[in-house]
Write an enzyme that holds these catalytic residues in place. Sequence first.
Site, PDB file in Angstrom:
ATOM      1  N   ALA A  22       0.853  -1.119  -0.059  1.00  0.00           N
ATOM      2  CA  ALA A  22       0.030  -0.031   0.018  1.00  0.00           C
ATOM      3  C   ALA A  22       1.082   1.516   0.002  1.00  0.00           C
ATOM      4  CB  ALA A  22      -1.014  -0.234   1.214  1.00  0.00           C
ATOM      5  N   TYR A  23       1.696   1.135   0.736  1.00  0.00           N
ATOM      6  CA  TYR A  23       2.917   2.331   0.845  1.00  0.00           C
ATOM      7  C   TYR A  23       3.504   2.588  -0.401  1.00  0.00           C
ATOM      8  CZ  TYR A  23       6.335   5.356   3.027  1.00  0.00           C
ATOM      9  OH  TYR A  23       7.451   6.342   3.349  1.00  0.00           O
ATOM     10  N   VAL A  24       4.142   1.530  -1.079  1.00  0.00           N
ATOM     11  CA  VAL A  24       4.749   1.572  -2.215  1.00  0.00           C
ATOM     12  C   VAL A  24       3.758   2.297  -3.067  1.00  0.00           C
ATOM     13  CG1 VAL A  24       5.854   0.290  -4.245  1.00  0.00           C
ATOM     14  CG2 VAL A  24       6.459   0.109  -1.749  1.00  0.00           C
ATOM     15  N   SER A  27       1.346   4.151  -2.953  1.00  0.00           N
ATOM     16  CA  SER A  27       0.938   5.532  -2.716  1.00  0.00           C
ATOM     17  C   SER A  27       2.220   6.182  -3.345  1.00  0.00           C
ATOM     18  CB  SER A  27       0.501   5.676  -1.272  1.00  0.00           C
ATOM     19  OG  SER A  27       1.738   5.695  -0.546  1.00  0.00           O
ATOM     20  N   LYS A  28       3.489   5.899  -2.831  1.00  0.00           N
ATOM     21  CA  LYS A  28       4.421   6.744  -3.290  1.00  0.00           C
ATOM     22  C   LYS A  28       4.776   6.686  -4.723  1.00  0.00           C
ATOM     23  CE  LYS A  28       5.165   8.384   0.742  1.00  0.00           C
ATOM     24  NZ  LYS A  28       5.288   9.869   0.980  1.00  0.00           N
TER      25      LYS A  28
END
Length: 173
Positions: free
Chosen positions: A80-82, A84-85
């Site tokens: 999820a973090y990847v 978004s980034k």
Amino acid sequence: MFDAAEKEFGGIDVVVNSAGRLSLSPIADLDLDDLDALHRTNIRGTFVTAREAARRVRHGGTIITMSTSVVGLQLPTYGAYVASKGAVEAMTLVLARELRGRQITVNAVAPGPTATELFLDGKDETTVERMAKQPPLERLGTPEDIAEVVAFLASPAGHWINGQVVRANGGIV
């Protein structure tokens, strides 16, 4: 915030958006409320700040967003973090092209493992030590390491760099 900066300083020359949220979970197990909260901060927050910066930064200014070197590493539980980034990186590169003719540089800084509260939260000492050994420099980055990259990009010396993602990560591939 933009109004206050313009009033106090007579205009805006540099915008750095470093707000971020991290939620670690395998993709199959991620709670969608956590995904929405993460994306609201990392994607929507960056978009709103970039939109306002594009409207207000003066000719010759700089806009800097924050990504992560995990985009290239694709570590388990960071899906999820990847995602978004990765969106932040794409948005940054598009904005650099949209501001053609205004002499405004737009770049993303993508730190590697850096000794910040966000990075250290929830990690045991063994995990932190293992991650510190990943870069060839064999240490965690410091907030100062990242701040120096941001300061360079915002300075006249960094003004030829535009539409780039700078992976400030001690050499992690």
